[in-house]
Design an enzyme around this catalytic site. Structure first.
Site, PDB file in Angstrom:
ATOM      1  N   CYS A   1      53.410  28.410  96.731  1.00  0.00           N
ATOM      2  CA  CYS A   1      52.387  27.440  97.084  1.00  0.00           C
ATOM      3  C   CYS A   1      52.939  26.549  98.196  1.00  0.00           C
ATOM      4  O   CYS A   1      54.138  26.555  98.496  1.00  0.00           O
ATOM      5  CB  CYS A   1      51.986  26.599  95.874  1.00  0.00           C
ATOM      6  SG  CYS A   1      53.307  25.525  95.255  1.00  0.00           S
TER       7      CYS A   1
ATOM      8  N   HIS B   1      61.756  26.892  90.362  1.00  0.00           N
ATOM      9  CA  HIS B   1      62.137  27.853  89.327  1.00  0.00           C
ATOM     10  C   HIS B   1      62.112  29.278  89.881  1.00  0.00           C
ATOM     11  O   HIS B   1      61.245  30.089  89.539  1.00  0.00           O
ATOM     12  CB  HIS B   1      61.198  27.722  88.129  1.00  0.00           C
ATOM     13  CG  HIS B   1      61.497  26.534  87.280  1.00  0.00           C
ATOM     14  ND1 HIS B   1      60.559  25.959  86.441  1.00  0.00           N
ATOM     15  CD2 HIS B   1      62.618  25.798  87.149  1.00  0.00           C
ATOM     16  CE1 HIS B   1      61.112  24.922  85.826  1.00  0.00           C
ATOM     17  NE2 HIS B   1      62.361  24.809  86.250  1.00  0.00           N
TER      18      HIS B   1
ATOM     19  N   CYS C   1      56.771  17.549  95.281  1.00  0.00           N
ATOM     20  CA  CYS C   1      55.436  18.015  95.673  1.00  0.00           C
ATOM     21  C   CYS C   1      54.450  16.846  95.657  1.00  0.00           C
ATOM     22  O   CYS C   1      54.401  16.086  94.694  1.00  0.00           O
ATOM     23  CB  CYS C   1      54.973  19.101  94.709  1.00  0.00           C
ATOM     24  SG  CYS C   1      53.281  19.655  95.009  1.00  0.00           S
TER      25      CYS C   1
ATOM     26  N   GLU D   1      59.296  18.405  85.460  1.00  0.00           N
ATOM     27  CA  GLU D   1      58.191  17.646  86.038  1.00  0.00           C
ATOM     28  C   GLU D   1      57.656  16.617  85.055  1.00  0.00           C
ATOM     29  O   GLU D   1      57.396  15.462  85.417  1.00  0.00           O
ATOM     30  CB  GLU D   1      57.063  18.587  86.481  1.00  0.00           C
ATOM     31  CG  GLU D   1      55.894  17.836  87.099  1.00  0.00           C
ATOM     32  CD  GLU D   1      54.702  18.730  87.375  1.00  0.00           C
ATOM     33  OE1 GLU D   1      53.565  18.244  87.234  1.00  0.00           O
ATOM     34  OE2 GLU D   1      54.904  19.912  87.723  1.00  0.00           O
TER      35      GLU D   1
ATOM     36  N   THR E   1      51.447  19.655  86.430  1.00  0.00           N
ATOM     37  CA  THR E   1      50.561  20.336  87.376  1.00  0.00           C
ATOM     38  C   THR E   1      50.476  21.840  87.169  1.00  0.00           C
ATOM     39  O   THR E   1      49.563  22.477  87.703  1.00  0.00           O
ATOM     40  CB  THR E   1      51.012  20.072  88.828  1.00  0.00           C
ATOM     41  OG1 THR E   1      52.364  20.525  89.004  1.00  0.00           O
ATOM     42  CG2 THR E   1      50.931  18.591  89.156  1.00  0.00           C
TER      43      THR E   1
ATOM     44  N   SER F   1      59.810  29.386  84.695  1.00  0.00           N
ATOM     45  CA  SER F   1      58.682  28.879  85.480  1.00  0.00           C
ATOM     46  C   SER F   1      57.447  28.720  84.594  1.00  0.00           C
ATOM     47  O   SER F   1      56.914  29.691  84.066  1.00  0.00           O
ATOM     48  CB  SER F   1      58.371  29.853  86.629  1.00  0.00           C
ATOM     49  OG  SER F   1      57.130  29.546  87.234  1.00  0.00           O
TER      50      SER F   1
ATOM     51  N   SER G   1      56.478  29.678  92.536  1.00  0.00           N
ATOM     52  CA  SER G   1      57.850  29.504  93.016  1.00  0.00           C
ATOM     53  C   SER G   1      58.461  30.813  93.504  1.00  0.00           C
ATOM     54  O   SER G   1      59.670  30.888  93.711  1.00  0.00           O
ATOM     55  CB  SER G   1      58.729  28.922  91.896  1.00  0.00           C
ATOM     56  OG  SER G   1      58.284  27.649  91.515  1.00  0.00           O
TER      57      SER G   1
END
Length: 434
Positions: free
Chosen positions: A108, A138, A200, A230, A293, A362, A425
């Site tokens: 992304c 990750h 991010c 996160e 997210t 991930s 990722s």
């Protein structure tokens, strides 16, 4: 992306065992050598970083760094197999095998940005000691490439947490795409290091939301995994919070808000997922919803509706806004990859099997695997090409809920249609072989 044997299509890279991360409690109690653990004003800390003259949060789009990323295969593919598939409607065929690549897959924007900034940091400070406060993303290959650039990744150990004692004034510290805690930011601000913040922007948007909830004296209900980097960072920017990982825990929370219950049972259930001094009898009167997210959008939305209905029933429609707040914190990139997988598996009979590629730690990749499993399609989550034994027709893969499994005879005889996707990722590795 890699083509293995004559039929298998895999994104990924060098094999490296996943890092096990543990946290006895969330950020305000995390074991980090030298980092204070009290609650602090996260927004004030973030704003103060710009005033140091030692803080960068934007990529410079350096040409040399881009070229090195291309050489290492940790960026977007411009000429490899993935690029060829994009030009051919995301389809590749050879003999009786058809491979369909999801319309949205892999890297992304926020992840590519983070990796780019790490490469640029090394280019800008070639002679300085450089550290990342966690894996940048990750993906095992990307993190290994950074280690080859002499960038040290500070990994959390089971008993000792993170050790930052080797980081000195003048060194370079990179905050990963998942972000760093407010306490870590303050620590490195005061340490006198050069800070490169690759967080991010979508994650930072969630931080703004929980900060808003704090200002409105509301408890943040965070949909996420309490030990995920996160969520640990997000929780550090909240005053009072509780983390729910799924609909079942959300329903338990809503039932407690509505009907009460055993405080001891509640605290035992969420002992690792609440802020210090959390009191469910006083801190669930006003709540605001946020999310990690990488969680499933539909599940986050459903949790929001559950909380909204609970507060409406308990306090009445006219009082809803006084007791429940919700802000849009769902990441578009995560949702696009999930939607693309729903699309490619819309007709289960059109796909014989799925390959889901991404790091085994991930979160967003695990949800892609989860979608495929729920569709009843044979799906194999691998983190690198090394997981596939072409000669023996065996694959070592992970299931959505964590089990590592070896499957023999996983690839049936043709004609065969294989669907492929990858987590946010996962870079477009351009090496391939027949």
């Amino acid at each position: 992306m890699q083509l293995l044997g004559h039929q298998q299509l895999v994104m990924g890279g060098a094999q490296r065992p996943p890092v096990v991360r543990r946290c006895a409690r969330l950020c305000v109690q995390c074991t980090v050598a030298g980092v204070e653990t009290e609650k602090i004003d996260g927004r004030t800390i973030r704003r103060s970083l710009n005033q140091t003259g030692r803080y960068t949060r934007q990529p410079s789009n350096n040409t040399e760094s881009q070229q090195l990323m291309d050489t290492h295969g940790v960026g977007y593919s411009s000429s490899g197999l993935v690029a060829q598939m994009r030009e051919n409607g995301n389809v590749w065929q050879q003999g009786e095998v058809t491979v369909k690549l999801a319309k949205a897959y892999g890297y992304c924007w926020g992840v590519e940005r983070a990796v780019r900034m790490a490469y640029e940091a090394r280019n800008s400070f070639p002679d300085r000691n450089m550290f990342i406060t966690n894996e940048i993303i990750h993906n095992p290959e990307v993190n290994e490439r950074l280690r080859e650039l002499d960038i040290n990744i500070v990994e959390e150990t089971e008993n000792k947490g993170k050790d930052y004692s080797n980081i000195q004034k003048g060194d370079v510290v990179i905050f990963p795409a998942f972000g760093a805690t407010a306490q870590e930011m303050k620590y490195f601000r005061d340490k006198g290091v050069q800070m490169v913040d690759t967080t991010c922007p979508w994650v930072a948007k969630v931080w703004n939301s929980v900060d808003t909830y704090t200002k409105k004296n509301s408890t943040s209900v965070i949909h996420g995994k309490y030990s995920h980097e996160e969520t640990v960072a997000t929780a550090s920017f909240a005053s009072d919070y509780i983390i729910v990982k799924d609909l079942k825990e959300a329903q338990y929370l809503c039932d407690y808000i509505m009907f009460g219950g055993s405080k001891e049972e509640f605290m035992a259930k969420f002992k690792n997922a609440v802020s210090a001094g959390f009191d469910p009898e006083t801190m669930l009167v006003k709540v605001g919803l946020a999310n990690q997210t990488t969680m499933l959008k539909g599940e986050t939305e459903q949790i929001g509706k559950m909380l909204e209905q609970t507060m409406m029933r308990k306090y009445g429609p006219d009082k809803l806004q006084e007791h429940f707040i919700v802000m849009d914190t769902i990441c578009d990139a995560t949702q696009e990859r999930q939607d693309a997988l729903y699309d490619i598996t819309a007709d289960p009979k059109a796909i014989d099997l799925m390959i889901v590629v991404g790091g085994f730690n991930s979160s967003n990749t695990s949800h892609l695997q989860e979608i495929a499993e729920h569709k009843g399609i044979p799906s194999y989550w691998v983190d690198s090409a090394a997981r596939i034994d072409v000669a023996g027709n065996k694959v070592l893969h992970k299931l959505a809920y964590g089990e590592l499994k070896e499957t023999s005879g996983w690839l049936p005889a043709g004609p065969l249609t294989i669907g492929v996707t990858s987590g946010a990722s996962t870079p477009d590795t351009r090496r391939w072989r027949r």
